[in-house]
Design a protein around this motif. Structure first.
Motif, mmCIF file in Angstrom:
data_model
loop_
_atom_site.group_PDB
_atom_site.id
_atom_site.type_symbol
_atom_site.label_atom_id
_atom_site.label_comp_id
_atom_site.label_asym_id
_atom_site.label_seq_id
_atom_site.Cartn_x
_atom_site.Cartn_y
_atom_site.Cartn_z
ATOM 1 N N LYS A 39 -31.334 -6.770 -22.143
ATOM 2 C CA LYS A 39 -31.305 -5.349 -21.793
ATOM 3 C C LYS A 39 -32.663 -4.675 -21.997
ATOM 4 O O LYS A 39 -33.020 -3.762 -21.250
ATOM 5 N N LEU A 40 -33.411 -5.110 -23.012
ATOM 6 C CA LEU A 40 -34.647 -4.410 -23.381
ATOM 7 C C LEU A 40 -35.924 -5.005 -22.795
ATOM 8 O O LEU A 40 -36.941 -4.325 -22.748
ATOM 9 N N VAL A 41 -35.876 -6.270 -22.396
ATOM 10 C CA VAL A 41 -37.076 -6.935 -21.879
ATOM 11 C C VAL A 41 -36.830 -7.306 -20.414
ATOM 12 O O VAL A 41 -36.203 -8.325 -20.131
ATOM 13 N N PRO A 42 -37.302 -6.490 -19.493
ATOM 14 C CA PRO A 42 -37.066 -6.739 -18.070
ATOM 15 C C PRO A 42 -37.518 -8.145 -17.648
ATOM 16 O O PRO A 42 -38.591 -8.610 -18.042
ATOM 17 N N GLY A 43 -36.656 -8.822 -16.899
ATOM 18 C CA GLY A 43 -36.993 -10.135 -16.384
ATOM 19 C C GLY A 43 -36.868 -11.274 -17.377
ATOM 20 O O GLY A 43 -37.151 -12.419 -17.039
ATOM 21 N N SER A 44 -36.430 -10.990 -18.599
ATOM 22 C CA SER A 44 -36.376 -12.027 -19.630
ATOM 23 C C SER A 44 -35.109 -12.869 -19.581
ATOM 24 O O SER A 44 -35.079 -13.964 -20.154
#
Length: 122
Positions: A39-44
């Motif tokens: 949710k907090l790290v885009p693309g992770s």
């Protein structure tokens, strides 16, 4: 390693919001997986690779949750690993599973308790 002492240090570091203290035991190439990272790290897709990326992820979490606070409920011992069972500031139960190599954390997993009301549908 004294796992109970480590869990107490882990709790104290999080509650002080002291990421540098917390990250001391994490290897530079650590891999950490968590639904929160998704949710907090885009693309992770929930996977954070490296201590620098882990610091950035946790810094963002602390920015978004300034009242973050953990209480340890239990500590579980494994072979080259441990699990810290805790409750957060919202009363949500979770675990952090940590894998060690030569006393450094090389892999970690954040796991969160599923709402018991959802269990009836399984």
């Amino acid at each position: 390693m004294d796992l109970l002492a480590y869990a107490d240090e882990w709790r104290a570091s999080w509650n002080a919001h002291d990421l540098e203290r917390l990250l001391q035991r994490f290897d530079d190439s650590v891999v950490f997986k968590s639904p929160a990272a998704a949710k907090l790290v885009p693309g992770s897709s929930g996977t954070v690779i490296g201590k620098t990326a882990l610091r950035a992820y946790w810094s963002e979490g602390l920015r978004l949750i300034p009242n973050l606070h953990f209480e340890v409920l239990a500590v579980y011992e494994g072979v080259d690993c441990m699990t810290i069972n805790f409750v957060n500031q919202d009363g949500r139960e979770a675990n952090e599973v940590l894998i060690f190599h030569r006393a450094m954390i090389v892999q970690g997993f954040g796991t969160y308790r599923i709402d018991p009301s959802r269990m009836a549908s399984i």
